[in-house]
Write a protein that holds these residues in place. Structure first.
Motif, PDB file in Angstrom:
ATOM      1  N   ALA A 151      -3.031   5.472   1.911  1.00 48.96           N
ATOM      2  CA  ALA A 151      -1.814   5.512   2.721  1.00 48.96           C
ATOM      3  C   ALA A 151      -1.303   6.944   2.782  1.00 48.96           C
ATOM      4  N   VAL A 152      -1.130   7.457   4.006  1.00 51.08           N
ATOM      5  CA  VAL A 152      -0.505   8.770   4.151  1.00 51.08           C
ATOM      6  C   VAL A 152       0.700   8.627   5.081  1.00 51.08           C
ATOM      7  N   TYR A 153       1.651   9.506   4.913  1.00 54.08           N
ATOM      8  CA  TYR A 153       2.885   9.404   5.681  1.00 54.08           C
ATOM      9  C   TYR A 153       2.823  10.290   6.922  1.00 54.08           C
TER      10      TYR A 153
ATOM     11  N   PHE B 212       5.657  14.926   2.804  1.00 50.96           N
ATOM     12  CA  PHE B 212       5.878  13.885   3.816  1.00 50.96           C
ATOM     13  C   PHE B 212       6.650  12.694   3.233  1.00 50.96           C
TER      14      PHE B 212
ATOM     15  N   GLY C  48      -0.045  10.901  -0.881  1.00 45.12           N
ATOM     16  CA  GLY C  48       0.455  10.482   0.420  1.00 45.12           C
ATOM     17  C   GLY C  48       0.405  11.611   1.437  1.00 45.12           C
ATOM     18  N   GLY C  49      -0.394  12.642   1.161  1.00 47.90           N
ATOM     19  CA  GLY C  49      -0.575  13.753   2.107  1.00 47.90           C
ATOM     20  C   GLY C  49       0.470  14.839   1.956  1.00 47.90           C
TER      21      GLY C  49
ATOM     22  N   HIS D 213       0.864  -1.184   0.000  1.00 44.36           N
ATOM     23  CA  HIS D 213       0.000   0.000   0.000  1.00 44.36           C
ATOM     24  C   HIS D 213       0.899   1.232   0.000  1.00 44.36           C
ATOM     25  N   ALA D 214       0.680   2.152  -0.934  1.00 43.82           N
ATOM     26  CA  ALA D 214       1.572   3.298  -1.065  1.00 43.82           C
ATOM     27  C   ALA D 214       0.791   4.602  -1.131  1.00 43.82           C
ATOM     28  N   GLY D 215       1.511   5.706  -0.954  1.00 42.06           N
ATOM     29  CA  GLY D 215       0.872   7.019  -0.994  1.00 42.06           C
ATOM     30  C   GLY D 215       0.652   7.501  -2.419  1.00 42.06           C
TER      31      GLY D 215
ATOM     32  N   VAL E 116      -2.240   2.496  -4.589  1.00 41.32           N
ATOM     33  CA  VAL E 116      -2.993   3.411  -3.743  1.00 41.32           C
ATOM     34  C   VAL E 116      -4.218   2.747  -3.124  1.00 41.32           C
TER      35      VAL E 116
ATOM     36  N   GLU F 107       8.932   2.907  -0.901  1.00 44.03           N
ATOM     37  CA  GLU F 107       8.307   3.937  -1.731  1.00 44.03           C
ATOM     38  C   GLU F 107       9.017   5.287  -1.592  1.00 44.03           C
ATOM     39  N   PRO F 108       9.301   5.748  -0.347  1.00 43.76           N
ATOM     40  CA  PRO F 108       9.990   7.043  -0.237  1.00 43.76           C
ATOM     41  C   PRO F 108      11.334   7.086  -0.974  1.00 43.76           C
TER      42      PRO F 108
END
Lengths: 334, 133
Positions: B20-22, A256, A250-251, A10-12, A145, A32-33
């Motif tokens: 998904a949020v970081y 982030f 991912g916000g 699961h990824a942003g 996502v 992912e980052p």
């Protein structure tokens, strides 16, 4: 039939999520980052003259395909890409790759993916996902996502791969071929950071990076005078906020994710300066969320006020300021 | 954003899905957390949807008075605007704009109707009708 050993993640964000999963499956464990940061995908861009749905295009990351290309450059992997004119052939070759035990990345249109929540289905044609198996007439989908693996009928997948329109996927499939078994982060990290800095602080164009943020603040401040139509005003602000928070970010407009990248790089290289840069990047993400909150309040009012726009513009200038500090912290890591 | 600040708002447009949020955990580590959404996202996505719906309703009213074609209604109902539709069928904008007029639309060739229907993901029959007809 399912590709053996494939793990859904699961990824942003779709593109960094797909690359992280595909490379990890092939033995190069990559979060992912790291996929996002090593490809220098972070940006702010606002194009007043490119209109989407009648309002200017705003983006918080580099254009589609940049992460894939950026990882080829920074990791030395090779990605094979294929596009098709003939849908039948595009489907057949996908089947062959699956039969050969390969999970495959695909470009698709969000609007035609039945497993997406109906209210999230827009005509965005550059959505990335992985197909990792086939059962009868259904394909097994690992959409980064989405929390869990999904299924999609053959006809639906074909439609989603071969729509025309902006960013038409033309059946694009891709998969890594030459995959190194490790990454030399001591070289890859500074190179990626330098590139992110160049994109965001050195381009002499007021549509990218810090100058673009400040210019958008000016546009917002002048909005009540220049565009008195409340319907346009709300759409304009709504679109900026939606691109930042809702469209696979991912916000915090990817800040982030970039922060997580810097932190992971800091752990791997044992470099305190990277941790400081990570914190500065998180602060930028937090400030962007403040901006989004104020933007949403403005949109909620049927008739946004000049006062509201002035406050929103101030909030955006604050974003430019924290972002400038984050880039300064980034520069000090080099 | 701290882990316990990650919004769990049950955003209606996500229809129960989680994204998904970081966020930063208590040890300062940044990682992905599943979130049911944020009120802000719901507001801005609903706004975008409402705008399409508003356009579709307006077009529907005009199409019922034969002031525009069913094509204009279906375009907005399928969340497209003129530039998107034009690119999706592979025609110049000015041609699509012409085809939106009810008299031109009524004379469209079966081949063009099929292209529009395919781009919009509806049948030719549905394309020529308005809802409730």
């Amino acid at each position: 039939m399912q590709v053996e050993g494939y793990q859904h993640r699961h990824a942003g964000h779709c593109e960094s999520g797909v690359m992280s999963a595909l490379l990890s499956h092939q033995g190069l464990e990559l979060s992912e980052p790291l996929a996002f940061g090593l490809s220098s995908a972070l940006v702010f861009a606002h194009f007043p003259f490119v209109r989407v749905g009648g309002v200017p295009l705003t983006s918080y990351r580099m254009p589609p395909g940049h992460i894939i290309k950026g990882l080829e450059r920074s990791l030395g992997v090779r990605i094979t890409r294929r596009r098709y004119r003939d849908p039948a052939r595009g489907m057949r070759e996908l089947d062959e790759l699956l039969d050969a035990g390969r999970p495959v990345g695909l470009q698709t249109s969000v609007y035609w993916l039945p497993y997406f929540p109906p209210d999230m289905r827009f005509h965005f044609n550059a959505h990335n996902l992985i197909i990792f198996g086939r059962e009868g007439d259904d394909y097994l989908v690992s959409d980064p996502v989405v929390e869990h693996p999904q299924r999609i009928a053959r006809a639906d997948l074909e439609k989603a791969r071969f729509v025309r329109g902006p960013f038409a996927p033309r059946g694009l499939i891709y998969f890594p071929t030459d995959v190194p078994q490790s990454v030399d982060l001591t070289h890859a990290v500074p190179r990626a950071i330098r590139r992110t800095l160049n994109i965001n602080t050195r381009l002499p164009l007021p549509v990218v990076g810090l100058p673009a943020i400040r210019r958008m603040a000016k546009t917002l401040r002048e909005m009540p005078r220049r565009h008195p139509d409340p319907r346009y005003q709300r759409l304009y602000v709504g679109s900026i906020v939606r691109m930042q928070e809702e469209i696979g970010t991912g916000g915090g407009g990817f800040r982030f994710i970039q922060g997580a990248f810097l932190q992971q790089a800091g752990h791997a290289l044992g470099d305190e300066r990277l941790h400081a840069a990570a914190e500065a990047m998180i602060a930028a993400g937090d400030q962007w969320r403040q901006f989004a909150l104020r933007g949403a309040r403005l949109v909620k009012a049927k008739q946004p006020t000049a006062q509201g726009f002035a406050e929103l513009a101030d909030e955006l200038l604050a974003c430019a300021e924290v972002e400038r500090k984050a880039f300064e912290a980034l520069r000090s890591t080099l | 954003m701290k882990r316990d600040e990650v919004p769990q708002y049950r955003n209606r447009v996500l229809a129960g899905a989680r994204k998904a949020v970081y966020a930063v955990d208590e040890n300062g580590e940044i990682g992905a957390v599943a979130s049911t959404g944020w009120e802000v996202e719901e507001i801005v996505t609903t706004l975008a949807l409402d705008d399409f719906r508003l356009h579709a309703d307006e077009a529907l009213a005009r199409a019922r008075r034969a002031e525009t074609s069913p094509l204009e209604y279906h375009m907005y109902a399928q969340r497209m605007d003129l530039p998107t539709l034009a690119q999706s069928v592979g025609l110049q904008r000015w041609r699509v704009r012409r085809h939106l007029r009810s008299r031109t639309f009524a004379r469209l060739s079966p081949a063009l109707l099929r292209r529009y229907a395919e781009a919009l993901g509806i049948s030719v029959d549905a394309l020529r009708r308005l809802p409730g007809q």
